[in-house]
Design an enzyme around this catalytic site. Sequence first.
Site, PDB file in Angstrom:
ATOM      1  N   CYS A  52     -32.153 -44.062 -34.455  1.00 29.80           N
ATOM      2  CA  CYS A  52     -32.777 -45.311 -34.226  1.00 29.80           C
ATOM      3  C   CYS A  52     -33.383 -45.950 -35.516  1.00 29.80           C
ATOM      4  CB  CYS A  52     -33.701 -45.357 -33.055  1.00 29.80           C
ATOM      5  SG  CYS A  52     -34.642 -46.678 -33.123  1.00 29.80           S
ATOM      6  N   ASP A  59     -29.791 -40.948 -31.407  1.00 22.88           N
ATOM      7  CA  ASP A  59     -29.274 -41.825 -30.585  1.00 22.88           C
ATOM      8  C   ASP A  59     -27.868 -41.120 -30.223  1.00 22.88           C
ATOM      9  OD1 ASP A  59     -31.165 -43.672 -29.842  1.00 22.88           O
ATOM     10  OD2 ASP A  59     -30.420 -44.835 -31.656  1.00 22.88           O
ATOM     11  N   VAL A  74      -4.974 -42.753 -38.783  1.00 26.13           N
ATOM     12  CA  VAL A  74      -6.155 -42.487 -39.573  1.00 26.13           C
ATOM     13  C   VAL A  74      -6.039 -40.872 -39.528  1.00 26.13           C
ATOM     14  CG1 VAL A  74      -7.605 -42.134 -37.517  1.00 26.13           C
ATOM     15  CG2 VAL A  74      -8.631 -42.469 -39.596  1.00 26.13           C
ATOM     16  N   GLU A  75      -6.105 -40.132 -40.834  1.00 31.69           N
ATOM     17  CA  GLU A  75      -6.205 -38.707 -40.812  1.00 31.69           C
ATOM     18  C   GLU A  75      -7.617 -38.185 -40.139  1.00 31.69           C
ATOM     19  OE1 GLU A  75      -6.983 -35.216 -41.644  1.00 31.69           O
ATOM     20  OE2 GLU A  75      -8.090 -36.273 -43.003  1.00 31.69           O
ATOM     21  N   SER A  76      -7.222 -37.329 -39.139  1.00 27.79           N
ATOM     22  CA  SER A  76      -8.084 -36.870 -38.305  1.00 27.79           C
ATOM     23  C   SER A  76      -9.533 -36.325 -38.899  1.00 27.79           C
ATOM     24  CB  SER A  76      -7.704 -36.160 -37.146  1.00 27.79           C
ATOM     25  OG  SER A  76      -7.157 -34.979 -37.469  1.00 27.79           O
ATOM     26  N   HIS A  93     -27.060 -49.633 -31.562  1.00 32.12           N
ATOM     27  CA  HIS A  93     -25.994 -48.954 -31.328  1.00 32.12           C
ATOM     28  C   HIS A  93     -24.761 -49.999 -31.628  1.00 32.12           C
ATOM     29  CE1 HIS A  93     -28.879 -47.104 -28.093  1.00 32.12           C
ATOM     30  NE2 HIS A  93     -28.884 -46.395 -29.057  1.00 32.12           N
ATOM     31  N   GLU A  94     -25.083 -51.413 -31.268  1.00 36.09           N
ATOM     32  CA  GLU A  94     -23.870 -52.407 -31.393  1.00 36.09           C
ATOM     33  C   GLU A  94     -23.316 -52.296 -32.814  1.00 36.09           C
ATOM     34  OE1 GLU A  94     -26.969 -53.601 -28.260  1.00 36.09           O
ATOM     35  OE2 GLU A  94     -27.190 -52.869 -30.123  1.00 36.09           O
TER      36      GLU A  94
END
EC number: 1.7.1.13
Length: 154
Positions: A52, A59, A74-76, A93-94
């Site tokens: 936060c 969070d 995307v390479e994991s 969060h957003e």
Amino acid sequence: MPKTDVSGLSQLGTKVDLPQSPEEAVLERVPSGHEGTDFVVRFTAPEFTSLCPMTGQPDFAHIVIDYVPDGWLVESKSLKLFLHSFRNHGAFHEDCTVDIAKRLVSLLSPKWLRIGAYWYPRGGIPIDVFWQTGNPPEGVWLPDQGVPTYRGRG
């Protein structure tokens, strides 16, 4: 079946320190090898953590990322390290959710991408954040993200 060229990757197969911030994290990509074929790739991070920005308290979220590649995957390992870099990052969060999606879109230029972030309640209120680039390509199978709506104890 051609072998995927991994010569340009800097993290896969090596010991890498965890990045201290999302800005420091290096996302990498590999050729999909299936040009002209629409398919959905899903990554699920059920234990995503950030901080936060006001209180510094942790969070937690269950994040699901779906995308239809347009030449790149995307390479994991780099994605795992990128997501982990939010652990000490203070953001709402957003912001976390949309920043993750936009960073992936910038790297991959996918045909389509969506992210669902199901944040665990703080102060009794869960926050769910959803973002996508537009409509998915016609004919692709998009399973439900599979995260139940928060119900508390009731």
